[in-house]
Each structure stands twice: as structure tokens, then as C-alpha cells.
Design an enzyme around this catalytic site. Structure first.
Site, PDB file in Angstrom:
ATOM      1  N   SER A  15      47.696  59.208  39.343  1.00 13.96           N
ATOM      2  CA  SER A  15      47.267  60.027  38.215  1.00 13.96           C
ATOM      3  C   SER A  15      46.914  61.437  38.704  1.00 13.96           C
ATOM      4  CB  SER A  15      46.094  59.339  37.504  1.00 13.96           C
ATOM      5  OG  SER A  15      45.855  59.904  36.247  1.00 13.96           O
ATOM      6  N   ASP A  71      50.605  56.210  33.119  1.00 18.42           N
ATOM      7  CA  ASP A  71      49.677  56.562  34.192  1.00 18.42           C
ATOM      8  C   ASP A  71      49.620  55.509  35.300  1.00 18.42           C
ATOM      9  OD1 ASP A  71      46.980  56.916  35.547  1.00 18.42           O
ATOM     10  OD2 ASP A  71      46.935  58.592  34.155  1.00 18.42           O
TER      11      ASP A  71
END
Length: 280
Positions: free
Chosen positions: A43, A185
Site C-alpha cells: 500500500s 490494496d
């Protein structure tokens, strides 16, 4: 075993700012973690890993946090938060939980995918190519199957594409289309993915969020597994002062400088633990 790995976990705007401050403070103490043999990004940690591997120094990144450079506004509504939590906490089974999150991500109406790529271009600050001669590994999760992927220079995708795929926060940003699949993500399964450092002798992991929402392995548990396998591991998470500086909204741009300063201040207390693991 390969020697050193730097694991950079996710944490939004403020988790990233704290991590940058921590790296800057450690560099000032003579510990340059950016020179790791392997950098693993999840991320927001993907953005940070890409820039570090490309030669941007921690001091330069820290200076950006104290200014308006690289500012990207990401708003999260109460409804989005509720949908995320409902999906992530709807099962005690890790695989089922991440698939629920993927379904919610695919069904949500958010911004256009092009907006995600535009935001990532700003965050990367001019970095466009996989860094030559560096082992940079960036995580993402298939939104349809829940399968984790690790992108690197040999994956056949561009660096900005890989970062965009791994930063597509479910329900907030749309899954990113890449290589015939939809990606979300990389922190959907684990906020830091320390398990990807298996096979390295020395590991430093910076985890702004030590535990993902849902029934997924925590950073401390993964660190313990690496240590049990023979690695020397230092896990760095925000201390009390840093948690106060970060606050509850990890996307609050107004607290970015404060979070970075808190990370830099925390570095002094962490330096001894890092030196015990990292080669001089």
C-alpha cells in the site's frame, strides 16, 4: 539466505509520513535502511519503497512531508467506512474475509480508475521506471479471488501500474485493471506482509498499522515467525506520541507534518534495536 530486507507497511497518508520521519531520523543516526538488498512495499509502503529504491533519500522525503509537495486528497465517507468494516469483519476465516472485501470493492461506486493513476503519479514524484539493480517487491490482492500477488521488475507491468494496483484501497478507490485482472490494496490480507521477507538473515519492518482489520496475521505475529525461522528481526511501530500525532484519520493531510516529526523523534529510541539487527 539473502542478507537484508526492509519491509514497508501500509498506513495511508499519515502512516507513510510517520514512516518517512522514522527513516529520516535513523539515517541521521547513521542507519540507512534504503540500502537493503530487498525492499518490500505494501500500500503506502509501495510508494515509499519505489522512491527509496530509485534513489530518493529519506531526508528529501522528510522535507516533502513538511511542505505541500506530493499532496493528494483522499476523502472517505462514513458510508464507505461502514461498508469496508462490514466486509472485512463479516467472517473469521481470512480467505473468506478478503474475498468479501474484494466483492465490496468491485461493487462500490467510487472514482474513475484514471484518477487513481493520476494520484499515484503525484505520489511517486517523477519516479516512473523500476529501479535498475534493485530488488523491489510490491504487493497487491486480486479483488475477485483474494489471491496475493507480488510485482517486481520482471512482472511485465510498469512501476506506476504496480503501485496503483497495490494502493487501491477497497471501497475508497476502485480495483485497478492490470494484466487481465482487477487488483486492490496489498494490505487487504496483511498491513505489512513480513512473510515475504522469509529467506533473509536481517529484517527491519516498519508497520504504521500493526494489524489489519479482520482475521488476518498481525505484524508482530509475522515477525515472530521470521525470528523462529532464524532471521534477526526489528519491528518498528508507532509509539504513543506518534499515535497521538497520527490520530484516527490516516488520510488527514493537515497532520502530515506532525506525523513525520513524530517518526523522526521516535527514531532515537529505535536506533539501538535496529543496530542490533542491521549491518553497520
Amino acid at each position: 539466505m539473502t542478507d537484508t530486507a526492509l519491509v514497508l507497511g501500509g498506513g495511508g497518508v499519515l502512516g507513510g509520513a510517520w514512516a518517512i520521519g522514522l527513516l529520516a531520523g535513523l539515517a541521521e543516526a547513521g542507519i540507512d535502511l534504503s540500502r537493503a538488498d530487498t525492499l518490500i512495499g505494501t500500500s503506502a509502503g509501495s510508494v515509499l519503497g519505489a522512491r527509496l529504491a530509485s534513489g530518493v533519500t529519506a531526508a528529501e522525503l522528510y522535507a516533502e512531508q513538511l511542505s505541500d509537495a506530493g499532496r493528494v486528497e483522499v476523502g472517505v465517507t462514513p458510508g464507505q467506512t461502514a461498508r469496508f468494516l462490514l466486509a472485512a469483519l463479516g467472517s473469521r476465516d481470512p480467505d473468506r474475509s478478503v474475498r468479501r472485501l474484494g466483492r465490496a470493492a468491485l461493487a462500490s461506486r467510487t472514482v474513475a480508475e484514471s484518477a487513481v493513476h493520476e494520484a499515484i503519479a503525484v505520489l511517486l514524484g517523477g519516479v516512473r521506471d523500476w529501479p535498475a539493480g534493485r530488488d523491489l517487491r510490491l504487493t497487491a490482492v486480486d479483488a475477485e479471488t483474494g489471491e496475493q500477488a507480488v510485482f517486481d521488475a520482471g512482472s511485465g507491468v510498469t512501476l506506476p501500474e504496480a503501485v496503483a494496483a497495490g494502493c487501491a484501497v477497497p471501497v475508497v478507490w476502485p480495483p485497478v485493471s492490470l494484466a487481465g485482472r482487477r487488483w486492490m490494496d496489498g494490505g487487504s490480507r496483511s498491513t505489512a506482509n513480513l512473510h515475504l521477507a522469509r529467506g533473509h538473515r536481517r529484517v527491519v519492518a516498519i508497520a504504521p498499522i500493526p494489524k489489519a482489520v479482520g482475521p488476518h496475521p498481525s505484524a508482530p505475529a509475522q515477525a515472530a515467525e521470521l525470528a523462529a525461522a532464524g532471521a534477526r528481526v526489528a519491528l518498528l511501530v508507532p509509539d504513543r506520541a506518534a499515535r497521538r500525532a497520527i490520530g484516527r484519520n490516516m488520510l488527514d493531510q493537515s497532520r502530515r507534518a506532525a506525523a513525520a516529526r513524530a517518526g523522526r523523534a521516535q527514531a532515537a529510541a529505535c536506533a539501538g534495536d535496529v543496530r542490533a539487527v542491521w549491518p553497520g
